[in-house]
Design an enzyme around this catalytic site. Structure first.
Site, mmCIF file in Angstrom:
data_model
loop_
_atom_site.group_PDB
_atom_site.id
_atom_site.type_symbol
_atom_site.label_atom_id
_atom_site.label_comp_id
_atom_site.label_asym_id
_atom_site.label_seq_id
_atom_site.Cartn_x
_atom_site.Cartn_y
_atom_site.Cartn_z
ATOM 1 N N LYS A 74 0.809 -1.168 -1.682
ATOM 2 C CA LYS A 74 -0.151 -2.154 -1.071
ATOM 3 C C LYS A 74 -0.493 -2.432 -2.345
ATOM 4 C CE LYS A 74 0.542 0.988 2.671
ATOM 5 N NZ LYS A 74 -0.995 1.628 3.961
ATOM 6 N N TYR B 169 2.216 -5.068 11.168
ATOM 7 C CA TYR B 169 1.675 -3.929 11.677
ATOM 8 C C TYR B 169 1.342 -3.588 12.681
ATOM 9 C CZ TYR B 169 0.865 -1.052 6.954
ATOM 10 O OH TYR B 169 1.577 -0.419 6.086
HETATM 11 P P1 ATP Z 1 1.866 3.596 6.554
HETATM 12 O O1 ATP Z 1 2.382 3.327 7.821
HETATM 13 O O2 ATP Z 1 1.448 2.103 6.659
HETATM 14 O O3 ATP Z 1 3.502 4.206 6.060
HETATM 15 P P2 ATP Z 1 1.653 6.198 7.858
HETATM 16 O O4 ATP Z 1 3.084 5.663 8.670
HETATM 17 O O5 ATP Z 1 1.173 7.195 6.944
HETATM 18 O O6 ATP Z 1 1.286 4.704 7.414
HETATM 19 P P3 ATP Z 1 0.292 5.227 9.892
HETATM 20 O O7 ATP Z 1 -0.675 6.369 11.322
HETATM 21 O O8 ATP Z 1 1.365 4.509 10.188
HETATM 22 O O9 ATP Z 1 0.282 5.487 8.846
HETATM 23 O O10 ATP Z 1 -1.143 4.145 9.883
HETATM 24 C C1 ATP Z 1 -0.446 2.732 9.313
HETATM 25 C C2 ATP Z 1 -1.876 1.983 8.551
HETATM 26 O O11 ATP Z 1 -3.083 2.030 8.662
HETATM 27 C C3 ATP Z 1 -2.027 3.530 7.435
HETATM 28 O O12 ATP Z 1 -0.810 3.787 6.374
HETATM 29 C C4 ATP Z 1 -3.297 3.099 7.158
HETATM 30 O O13 ATP Z 1 -3.528 2.281 6.068
HETATM 31 C C5 ATP Z 1 -3.639 2.580 7.918
HETATM 32 N N1 ATP Z 1 -4.573 3.701 8.593
HETATM 33 C C6 ATP Z 1 -3.802 4.771 9.359
HETATM 34 N N2 ATP Z 1 -5.234 5.436 9.959
HETATM 35 C C7 ATP Z 1 -6.228 5.253 9.527
HETATM 36 C C8 ATP Z 1 -7.660 4.956 9.866
HETATM 37 N N3 ATP Z 1 -8.142 6.657 11.103
HETATM 38 N N4 ATP Z 1 -8.981 4.657 9.495
HETATM 39 C C9 ATP Z 1 -8.047 3.745 9.113
HETATM 40 N N5 ATP Z 1 -6.834 3.198 8.549
HETATM 41 C C10 ATP Z 1 -5.908 3.180 9.056
#
Ligand code: ATP
Ligand code: MG
Length: 139
Positions: free
Chosen positions: A11, A51
């Site tokens: 990222k 996203y």
């Molecule tokens: P990624 O999909 O990026 O690998 P992840 O699967 O661990 O991450 P997701 O729930 O898919 O988490 O969320 C996607 C992205 O959105 C996260 O990587 C983070 O950058 C952001 N994100 C998730 N939850 C939060 C939150 N509560 N506050 C701010 N940003 C968040």
């Protein structure tokens, strides 16, 4: 894409901080083979498409702004049990909860600037990989 593949992005926070090389090195040393890789800048529109699954979440707007704030590295990775093993290697979404030695523990700054993305299912790995790479770009 076969089920032994996952998709990742380094990222903008980690690219800007100069961690790209260390992260790719850790990925390869953990047994993943690079199937495809690209260095690129996501437009807000493209980041929003990527996203879209999170479009109803409160952090969506910030997430899209962040992911289009600087260049990223996108890659398809191959390994047995790729999805699960890669999620283990990157650690929890919130780096304060990520296990010691994981990529997010080592390189992430916060829950939004969390260094790397990793696909959460075979189906999403396929969708995400083909968002960035044609069949001719996968080796
Ligand atoms: P990624 O999909 O990026 O690998 P992840 O699967 O661990 O991450 P997701 O729930 O898919 O988490 O969320 C996607 C992205 O959105 C996260 O990587 C983070 O950058 C952001 N994100 C998730 N939850 C939060 C939150 N509560 N506050 C701010 N940003 C968040
Ligand atoms: Mg996710």
């Amino acid at each position: 894409m076969a089920s032994n593949r996952t998709f990742t992005m380094v990222k903008p926070d980690a690219v800007a901080a100069g961690h790209t090389g260390a992260i790719i090195d850790q990925i390869i040393k953990s047994g993943f083979k690079l199937v495809a890789m690209k260095y690129l800048f996501l437009s807000p529109e493209k980041a929003g498409q990527f996203y879209a699954v999170h479009s109803e979440r409160p952090f969506y707007k910030d997430l899209v702004a962040f992911m289009s704030s600087g260049p990223i590295v996108a890659a398809i990775l191959e390994k047995d049990n790729a999805i699960e093993d890669y999620r283990k290697l990157i650690g929890a979404t919130d780096p304060t909860k990520a296990e010691a030695g994981t990529i997010r523990n080592l390189f992430a700054k916060s829950i939004d600037a969390n260094a790397v993305h990793g696909s959460d299912s075979d189906e999403n790995a396929q969708i995400e990989g083909s968002f960035f790479f044609s069949a001719f770009e996968q080796f």
